[in-house]
Write a protein that holds these residues in place. Structure first.
Motif, mmCIF file in Angstrom:
data_model
loop_
_atom_site.group_PDB
_atom_site.id
_atom_site.type_symbol
_atom_site.label_atom_id
_atom_site.label_comp_id
_atom_site.label_asym_id
_atom_site.label_seq_id
_atom_site.Cartn_x
_atom_site.Cartn_y
_atom_site.Cartn_z
ATOM 1 N N GLY A 19 32.834 -54.043 -8.953
ATOM 2 C CA GLY A 19 31.429 -54.393 -9.042
ATOM 3 C C GLY A 19 30.468 -53.349 -8.536
ATOM 4 N N GLY A 20 30.910 -52.103 -8.461
ATOM 5 C CA GLY A 20 30.010 -51.050 -8.007
ATOM 6 C C GLY A 20 29.075 -50.616 -9.106
ATOM 7 N N CYS A 21 28.366 -49.513 -8.850
ATOM 8 C CA CYS A 21 27.336 -49.122 -9.802
ATOM 9 C C CYS A 21 27.859 -48.122 -10.805
ATOM 10 C CB CYS A 21 26.155 -48.538 -9.071
ATOM 11 S SG CYS A 21 26.397 -46.859 -8.578
ATOM 12 N N ASN A 22 29.136 -47.826 -10.878
ATOM 13 C CA ASN A 22 29.674 -46.813 -11.782
ATOM 14 C C ASN A 22 29.604 -45.426 -11.215
ATOM 15 O OD1 ASN A 22 30.359 -48.227 -13.895
ATOM 16 N ND2 ASN A 22 28.659 -47.692 -15.193
ATOM 17 N N GLY A 23 28.771 -45.219 -10.208
ATOM 18 C CA GLY A 23 28.586 -43.871 -9.704
ATOM 19 C C GLY A 23 29.889 -43.295 -9.219
ATOM 20 N N CYS A 24 30.585 -44.056 -8.380
ATOM 21 C CA CYS A 24 31.841 -43.545 -7.857
ATOM 22 C C CYS A 24 32.899 -43.497 -8.952
ATOM 23 C CB CYS A 24 32.296 -44.405 -6.699
ATOM 24 S SG CYS A 24 31.189 -44.282 -5.314
ATOM 25 N N ASP A 25 32.793 -44.367 -9.934
ATOM 26 C CA ASP A 25 33.787 -44.363 -11.005
ATOM 27 C C ASP A 25 33.709 -43.093 -11.818
ATOM 28 O OD1 ASP A 25 32.468 -47.235 -10.745
ATOM 29 O OD2 ASP A 25 34.626 -47.390 -10.881
ATOM 30 N N CYS A 85 36.592 -46.333 -2.167
ATOM 31 C CA CYS A 85 35.777 -45.194 -2.567
ATOM 32 C C CYS A 85 34.311 -45.560 -2.508
ATOM 33 C CB CYS A 85 36.092 -44.850 -4.011
ATOM 34 S SG CYS A 85 37.020 -43.413 -4.154
ATOM 35 N N GLY A 86 33.565 -44.895 -1.682
ATOM 36 C CA GLY A 86 32.129 -45.105 -1.687
ATOM 37 C C GLY A 86 31.666 -46.056 -0.616
ATOM 38 N N ALA A 87 30.395 -45.917 -0.266
ATOM 39 C CA ALA A 87 29.848 -46.714 0.820
ATOM 40 C C ALA A 87 29.959 -48.196 0.534
ATOM 41 C CB ALA A 87 28.382 -46.340 1.034
ATOM 42 N N CYS A 88 29.768 -48.591 -0.732
ATOM 43 C CA CYS A 88 29.723 -50.024 -0.957
ATOM 44 C C CYS A 88 31.116 -50.632 -0.976
ATOM 45 C CB CYS A 88 28.908 -50.377 -2.189
ATOM 46 S SG CYS A 88 29.524 -49.783 -3.719
ATOM 47 N N VAL A 94 24.393 -50.822 0.036
ATOM 48 C CA VAL A 94 23.117 -51.477 -0.229
ATOM 49 C C VAL A 94 23.292 -52.908 -0.665
ATOM 50 C CG1 VAL A 94 21.466 -49.702 -0.830
ATOM 51 C CG2 VAL A 94 23.175 -50.337 -2.468
ATOM 52 N N PHE A 95 24.459 -53.229 -1.208
ATOM 53 C CA PHE A 95 24.639 -54.566 -1.752
ATOM 54 C C PHE A 95 25.005 -55.579 -0.686
ATOM 55 C CE2 PHE A 95 26.233 -51.608 -5.070
ATOM 56 C CZ PHE A 95 25.082 -51.618 -5.815
ATOM 57 N N ARG A 96 25.194 -55.148 0.528
ATOM 58 C CA ARG A 96 25.627 -56.057 1.577
ATOM 59 C C ARG A 96 24.614 -57.181 1.750
ATOM 60 N NH1 ARG A 96 28.926 -54.483 6.166
ATOM 61 N NH2 ARG A 96 29.133 -56.326 7.446
ATOM 62 N N GLY A 117 30.139 -42.150 1.486
ATOM 63 C CA GLY A 117 29.208 -41.490 0.580
ATOM 64 C C GLY A 117 28.784 -42.379 -0.549
ATOM 65 N N CYS A 118 27.554 -42.204 -0.954
ATOM 66 C CA CYS A 118 27.040 -43.012 -2.067
ATOM 67 C C CYS A 118 26.302 -42.090 -3.007
ATOM 68 C CB CYS A 118 26.090 -44.076 -1.524
ATOM 69 S SG CYS A 118 25.340 -45.083 -2.797
ATOM 70 N N GLY A 119 26.892 -41.595 -4.104
ATOM 71 C CA GLY A 119 28.269 -41.730 -4.443
ATOM 72 C C GLY A 119 29.118 -40.666 -3.780
ATOM 73 N N SER A 120 30.365 -41.013 -3.543
ATOM 74 C CA SER A 120 31.241 -40.077 -2.857
ATOM 75 C C SER A 120 31.576 -38.907 -3.781
ATOM 76 C CB SER A 120 32.505 -40.789 -2.407
ATOM 77 O OG SER A 120 32.963 -41.625 -3.415
ATOM 78 N N GLY B 63 18.061 -47.887 -8.186
ATOM 79 C CA GLY B 63 18.898 -46.765 -8.608
ATOM 80 C C GLY B 63 20.360 -47.125 -8.572
ATOM 81 N N ARG B 64 20.717 -48.039 -7.657
ATOM 82 C CA ARG B 64 22.123 -48.466 -7.520
ATOM 83 C C ARG B 64 22.503 -49.538 -8.529
ATOM 84 N NH1 ARG B 64 20.300 -44.925 -3.781
ATOM 85 N NH2 ARG B 64 21.998 -44.143 -2.524
ATOM 86 N N VAL B 65 21.585 -49.878 -9.412
ATOM 87 C CA VAL B 65 21.986 -50.785 -10.486
ATOM 88 C C VAL B 65 23.049 -50.110 -11.325
ATOM 89 C CG1 VAL B 65 21.201 -51.855 -12.604
ATOM 90 C CG2 VAL B 65 19.832 -52.039 -10.581
ATOM 91 N N ARG B 147 24.955 -35.565 -6.547
ATOM 92 C CA ARG B 147 25.519 -35.521 -7.893
ATOM 93 C C ARG B 147 25.284 -36.811 -8.653
ATOM 94 N NH1 ARG B 147 30.081 -32.246 -9.158
ATOM 95 N NH2 ARG B 147 30.928 -34.073 -10.143
ATOM 96 N N ILE B 148 25.265 -37.935 -7.982
ATOM 97 C CA ILE B 148 25.215 -39.198 -8.703
ATOM 98 C C ILE B 148 23.926 -39.975 -8.438
ATOM 99 C CG2 ILE B 148 26.281 -41.445 -8.893
ATOM 100 C CD1 ILE B 148 27.796 -39.463 -10.341
ATOM 101 N N GLN B 149 23.723 -40.336 -7.213
ATOM 102 C CA GLN B 149 22.530 -41.133 -6.914
ATOM 103 C C GLN B 149 21.427 -40.182 -6.498
ATOM 104 O OE1 GLN B 149 21.970 -44.104 -7.448
ATOM 105 N NE2 GLN B 149 23.947 -45.090 -7.716
ATOM 106 N N TYR B 150 20.391 -40.058 -7.344
ATOM 107 C CA TYR B 150 19.443 -38.969 -7.113
ATOM 108 C C TYR B 150 18.351 -39.335 -6.127
ATOM 109 C CZ TYR B 150 21.834 -38.203 -11.437
ATOM 110 O OH TYR B 150 22.807 -38.105 -12.376
HETATM 111 S S1 SF4 Z 1 28.910 -46.242 -3.183
HETATM 112 FE FE1 SF4 Z 1 26.930 -45.917 -4.192
HETATM 113 S S2 SF4 Z 1 27.442 -44.642 -5.973
HETATM 114 FE FE2 SF4 Z 1 29.365 -45.546 -5.264
HETATM 115 S S3 SF4 Z 1 29.622 -47.416 -6.474
HETATM 116 FE FE3 SF4 Z 1 28.583 -47.998 -4.559
HETATM 117 S S4 SF4 Z 1 26.387 -47.930 -5.016
HETATM 118 FE FE4 SF4 Z 1 27.470 -46.787 -6.640
#
Ligand code: SF4
Lengths: 177, 362
Positions: A19-25, A85-88, A94-96, A117-120, B63-65, B147-150
């Protein structure tokens, strides 16, 4: 057997997005690409939980994905290592506290390595996975310690064969299901 | 009538980045109907934006959507919040926003193309596309710092300036990227093996696309000239910087690939024009006002039209925030376009839709 060597040299990765934002994916995908190239460590992304050694999880756990997360984890054979992987995935990020989210995956499954890291960044992910390799080796050793019986088994009235007993248990389980 | 089988695909599958579940009813390998289930990643961002975060913080939360189009989300939110507090972003900030959106489009489109190649079984092309994509990630890192979350776009303007060295570096890297892009176009257009998987697969007609309300490259590949960049001029001056519509006619996977590749040329042109004509002004318009009233904003994200609605009530918290992501509009057409295809080409078709489910379910 050289199984331990093979496992260390070529751990397979299972990636699940809880359920993350795809960033880490996409950073995990970038790791598979030529610039970061985790295949040089022998890792490939396998889609099958039953063949994988390392579970890479991203995202806070949403209510709908938590069953699948636990199920995927349960299907993986021992020894297994979980990398979040990633802060979330580590804390919720942020989703907490959002109504459909939990605070991180370690509420459901044991996590061995936390990558922040967000994203790591891909470098961090590679670092985390390399750390996971050492843990995997340690877990393998722990699993494979053989237990020596303290006493000599009783020889009269025939032998009790452990393998036969195990087969019988499995057989009865299957018939009752 | 032959025997029918139901084949599930997802929620965890090697060809999917995100949890997405399709249930195909197949008959002799042909898909005859499909069920889609897209709400695995609902997190409740809209509600949290109205209760947990102040309106200036929300641009970082939205942005985290989605990690792929995070700049589109934060820009759209910044614009809608600017409308609510009655300010306009400085011209330089607008240009910088467009610059980052276009760089983001390059990285998102190339990711989608590499994914199509991988799911069609063409591993070498996947590697090649990923290799060429790295330049856009490096440029985004140089411009925005991550790189990802700007976190680039904030209410009132942008958070960082574009340094002259960075601008020079972008121009130089674009020069090396252009022949690489030509090479990719050549492969996607002329490779015989890939065309077997791509041509005619997952096709949708222009009429069906119109009826099902398709947006983005999906619609443009079917011949519908829909692009928000073509329609709105007030918030971001797209036409000034050389925007041009790209459409195709057949509406299959091949056409979608071609539309994406040709859009990259437009993006490159836009980036060059922006860097050549970057106006001098402040970066942020300051204000102490609180959001009031209602506003809507539309923006062309890499996947299509992104829609934001916000309502304020003169406090720090918004009263309502509504996000409609491009994939949400496309789900109906996604389900329809599967019909009549082989089950084996389903992963490539899914990748060519470029679905973004964390946008859809927020
Ligand atoms: S850690 Fe940040 S970049 Fe990675 S999935 Fe979570 S919200 Fe997205």
């Amino acid at each position: 057997m050289k199984l331990a060597v093979y496992r260390k040299k070529s751990p397979w990765i299972l990636h699940y997005n809880a359920g993350g934002c795809n960033g880490c994916d996409i950073e995990i995908l970038a790791c598979l690409g030529p610039k970061y190239d985790i295949e040089r460590f022998g890792m490939i992304n396998s889609g099958n939980p039953k063949q994988s050694d390392i579970l890479l999880v991203t995202g806070p756990v949403t209510k709908r994905s938590r069953e699948r997360l636990v199920e995927v984890y349960a299907q993986m054979p021992e020894p297994k290592v979980v990398v979040s992987c990633g802060a979330c995935a580590c804390t919720g990020g942020v989703f907490r506290g959002m109504y459909n989210c939990e605070g991180g995956i370690d509420q459901y499954i044991p996590v061995d390595v936390y990558v922040c890291g967000c994203g790591s960044r891909p470098e961090q992910i590679i670092d985390g996975v390399i750390k996971a390799l050492d843990i995997l080796e340690r877990k393998t050793l722990e699993l494979e310690v053989s237990v020596r019986l303290k006493k000599v088994p009783v020889e009269e009235n025939g032998q009790v064969n452990r393998r036969e007993v195990a087969a019988k248990i499995i057989h009865t389980q299957h018939t009752y299901e | 009538m032959g025997k029918q089988y139901e084949i599930p695909l997802g929620a965890q599958h090697i060809s999917l980045l995100e949890p997405l579940h399709f249930k195909f009813t197949t008959e002799n390998e042909k898909i005859i109907s499909t069920d889609a289930n897209v709400y695995y990643v609902h997190r409740g961002i809209e509600e949290a934006c109205c209760t947990k975060f102040k309106f200036r913080q929300v641009s970082f939360v939205v942005g985290r959507v989605c990690g792929l189009c995070s700049i589109s989300h934060s820009t759209a939110y910044s614009q809608v919040a600017e409308k609510l507090v009655n300010i306009e972003a400085p011209l330089r900030a607008k240009y910088l926003r467009m610059l980052v959106i276009e760089l983001d489009r390059i990285h998102s489109h190339l990711l989608c193309l590499s994914h199509v190649a991988e799911n069609a079984g063409f591993e070498a092309l996947f590697m090649k596309t990923m290799q060429y994509r790295e330049f856009s990630m490096e440029m985004l890192e140089a411009v925005c710092g991550n790189r990802i979350q700007y976190d680039f776009s904030i209410v009132g303007g942008v958070a960082r300036d574009l340094k002259a060295e960075v601008a020079g570096m972008i121009l130089q890297r674009l020069k090396t990227f252009l022949p690489q892009l030509d090479e990719l176009v050549d492969i996607f257009q002329n490779n015989w093996t890939l065309s077997l998987k791509n041509k005619g697969a997952g096709a949708i007609t222009r009429e069906a696309a119109m009826r099902l309300n398709v947006v983005g490259p999906f619609a443009r590949a079917a011949g519908l000239a829909i692009d928000v960049r073509n329609e709105t001029e007030d918030l971001l001056p797209w036409k000034e910087v050389g925007f041009e519509m790209v459409t195709d006619t057949t509406g299959d996977v091949y056409a979608r690939n071609m539309v994406r590749l040709r859009e990259l040329y437009i993006s490159i042109r836009i980036i060059r024009n922006i860097i050549a004509s970057l106006p001098e002004s402040a970066l942020v318009t300051e204000t102490k006002a609180f959001p009031d009233g209602e506003a809507v904003v539309r923006l062309e994200a890499p996947r299509g039209e992104l829609f934001y609605y916000a309502k304020g009530n003169k406090t720090q918290m918004l009263e309502r925030l509504k996000i409609k992501a491009p994939t949400f509009s496309n789900v109906a057409a996604m389900v329809e376009a599967f019909t009549g295809n082989e089950y084996g080409s389903a992963p490539a078709i899914i990748a060519s839709y470029d679905p973004c489910l964390s946008c859809t379910s927020r």
